[in-house]
Design an enzyme around this catalytic site. Structure first.
Site, PDB file in Angstrom:
ATOM      1  N   LYS A   3       0.818  -1.221   0.000  1.00 18.11           N
ATOM      2  CA  LYS A   3       0.000   0.000   0.000  1.00 18.11           C
ATOM      3  C   LYS A   3       0.849   1.268   0.000  1.00 18.11           C
ATOM      4  O   LYS A   3       0.466   2.255  -0.618  1.00 18.11           O
ATOM      5  CB  LYS A   3      -1.008  -0.008   1.159  1.00 18.11           C
ATOM      6  CG  LYS A   3      -0.358   0.089   2.531  1.00 18.11           C
ATOM      7  CD  LYS A   3      -1.396   0.088   3.627  1.00 18.11           C
ATOM      8  CE  LYS A   3      -0.732   0.009   4.991  1.00 18.11           C
ATOM      9  NZ  LYS A   3       0.316   1.034   5.234  1.00 18.11           N
ATOM     10  N   ARG A  78      -7.598   2.547  10.578  1.00 13.39           N
ATOM     11  CA  ARG A  78      -7.359   1.117  10.764  1.00 13.39           C
ATOM     12  C   ARG A  78      -8.333   0.503  11.752  1.00 13.39           C
ATOM     13  O   ARG A  78      -8.253  -0.703  12.025  1.00 13.39           O
ATOM     14  CB  ARG A  78      -5.939   0.908  11.269  1.00 13.39           C
ATOM     15  CG  ARG A  78      -4.945   0.471  10.196  1.00 13.39           C
ATOM     16  CD  ARG A  78      -3.628   0.343  10.888  1.00 13.39           C
ATOM     17  NE  ARG A  78      -2.649  -0.484  10.277  1.00 13.39           N
ATOM     18  CZ  ARG A  78      -1.675  -0.045   9.492  1.00 13.39           C
ATOM     19  NH1 ARG A  78      -1.649   1.200   9.095  1.00 13.39           N
ATOM     20  NH2 ARG A  78      -0.746  -0.860   9.080  1.00 13.39           N
ATOM     21  N   ARG A 117      10.286  -8.513   3.353  1.00  3.06           N
ATOM     22  CA  ARG A 117      10.574  -7.095   3.576  1.00  3.06           C
ATOM     23  C   ARG A 117      11.358  -6.903   4.873  1.00  3.06           C
ATOM     24  O   ARG A 117      12.234  -6.046   4.959  1.00  3.06           O
ATOM     25  CB  ARG A 117       9.273  -6.284   3.625  1.00  3.06           C
ATOM     26  CG  ARG A 117       9.532  -4.794   3.718  1.00  3.06           C
ATOM     27  CD  ARG A 117       8.263  -4.003   3.710  1.00  3.06           C
ATOM     28  NE  ARG A 117       7.474  -4.242   4.897  1.00  3.06           N
ATOM     29  CZ  ARG A 117       6.331  -3.639   5.145  1.00  3.06           C
ATOM     30  NH1 ARG A 117       5.833  -2.800   4.278  1.00  3.06           N
ATOM     31  NH2 ARG A 117       5.668  -3.883   6.257  1.00  3.06           N
ATOM     32  N   ARG A 123      12.984  -3.919   9.250  1.00  2.00           N
ATOM     33  CA  ARG A 123      11.961  -3.293  10.087  1.00  2.00           C
ATOM     34  C   ARG A 123      11.740  -4.100  11.356  1.00  2.00           C
ATOM     35  O   ARG A 123      11.583  -5.307  11.318  1.00  2.00           O
ATOM     36  CB  ARG A 123      10.632  -3.204   9.316  1.00  2.00           C
ATOM     37  CG  ARG A 123      10.491  -1.909   8.562  1.00  2.00           C
ATOM     38  CD  ARG A 123       9.229  -1.872   7.742  1.00  2.00           C
ATOM     39  NE  ARG A 123       8.010  -2.056   8.528  1.00  2.00           N
ATOM     40  CZ  ARG A 123       6.851  -1.516   8.186  1.00  2.00           C
ATOM     41  NH1 ARG A 123       6.761  -0.732   7.122  1.00  2.00           N
ATOM     42  NH2 ARG A 123       5.779  -1.744   8.900  1.00  2.00           N
ATOM     43  N   ARG A 134       0.296  -8.878  13.808  1.00  2.00           N
ATOM     44  CA  ARG A 134      -0.262  -7.825  12.959  1.00  2.00           C
ATOM     45  C   ARG A 134      -1.450  -8.359  12.160  1.00  2.00           C
ATOM     46  O   ARG A 134      -2.435  -7.657  11.948  1.00  2.00           O
ATOM     47  CB  ARG A 134       0.813  -7.277  12.017  1.00  2.00           C
ATOM     48  CG  ARG A 134       1.886  -6.499  12.755  1.00  2.00           C
ATOM     49  CD  ARG A 134       2.923  -5.953  11.816  1.00  2.00           C
ATOM     50  NE  ARG A 134       2.396  -4.858  11.019  1.00  2.00           N
ATOM     51  CZ  ARG A 134       2.940  -4.416   9.897  1.00  2.00           C
ATOM     52  NH1 ARG A 134       4.004  -4.998   9.411  1.00  2.00           N
ATOM     53  NH2 ARG A 134       2.410  -3.411   9.250  1.00  2.00           N
TER      54      ARG A 134
END
Ligand code: AMP
Length: 177
Positions: A3, A78, A117, A123, A134
């Protein structure tokens, strides 16, 4: 799915500023601002930062110069309370929401992408355990927004499994750009 990448492409294409709550929070954590200090534990654990904190961030941003001629929100709302707060803020400002983009992908594809990722970007919120959390948080707190925006006829569904250019093509199609 992707996104952030798509938000940047859409922002360039439409010459519209975009704001990512995730980016704002990550910068705040790095700069150790009060927002960052509050947000860090939530983000690291794969949880959402409390609604009132994030709503405050968006409310401030929408008062800025950047927001005058329209904008794109990435990663917000969210939760249903965030969506309700957004409605109130938009109404105060006399702005209407044009569309909500909903990227779809099978759960295994999401997990794999997040995991890859994590290794590339390093991250802190992308370890396998945090990814599982998540996803759980998404299912419990974010997925009710699908119905919320479907009922308002704002939801535009896009297949998020394809490559960046193809997904961007889908976006232009659903937004008639
Ligand atoms: P993102 O970069 O959009 O994937 O966001 C990364 C993390 O930032 C999330 O997992 C949350 O911890 C936090 N975050 C970003 N946007 C929000 C939001 N709208 N509400 C609560 N937490 C958020």
């Amino acid at each position: 799915m992707g996104k952030g990448t798509q938000a940047k492409l859409l922002s360039q294409h439409t010459q519209t500023p975009h704001v990512s709550t995730g980016d704002i929070i990550r910068s705040a954590i790095q700069a150790k601002t009060p927002l960052g200090v509050t947000a860090e534990e939530y983000m690291k654990a794969g949880n959402l930062v409390p609604d009132d904190v994030v709503i405050g961030v968006i409310r401030d941003w929408m008062k800025s110069e950047d927001a005058i001629n329209g904008f794109l929100l990435d990663g917000f709302p969210r939760t249903v309370p965030q969506a309700e707060a957004l409605e109130a803020i938009l109404e105060e400002s006399g702005i209407t929401l044009d569309a909500v983009l909903y990227f779809t992908a099978p759960i295994d594809v999401v997990k794999e992408r997040l995991y890859n990722r994590a290794r590339i970007e390093g991250r802190a919120d992308d370890s396998m355990e945090v990814i599982e959390q998540r996803i759980k948080v998404y299912q419990e707190q974010t997925s009710p927004l699908i119905e919320f925006y479907k009922e308002k006829n704002l939801l535009k569904e896009v297949d998020g499994t394809k490559d960046i250019e193809t997904v961007f093509g889908f976006i232009k199609e659903v937004l008639s750009l």
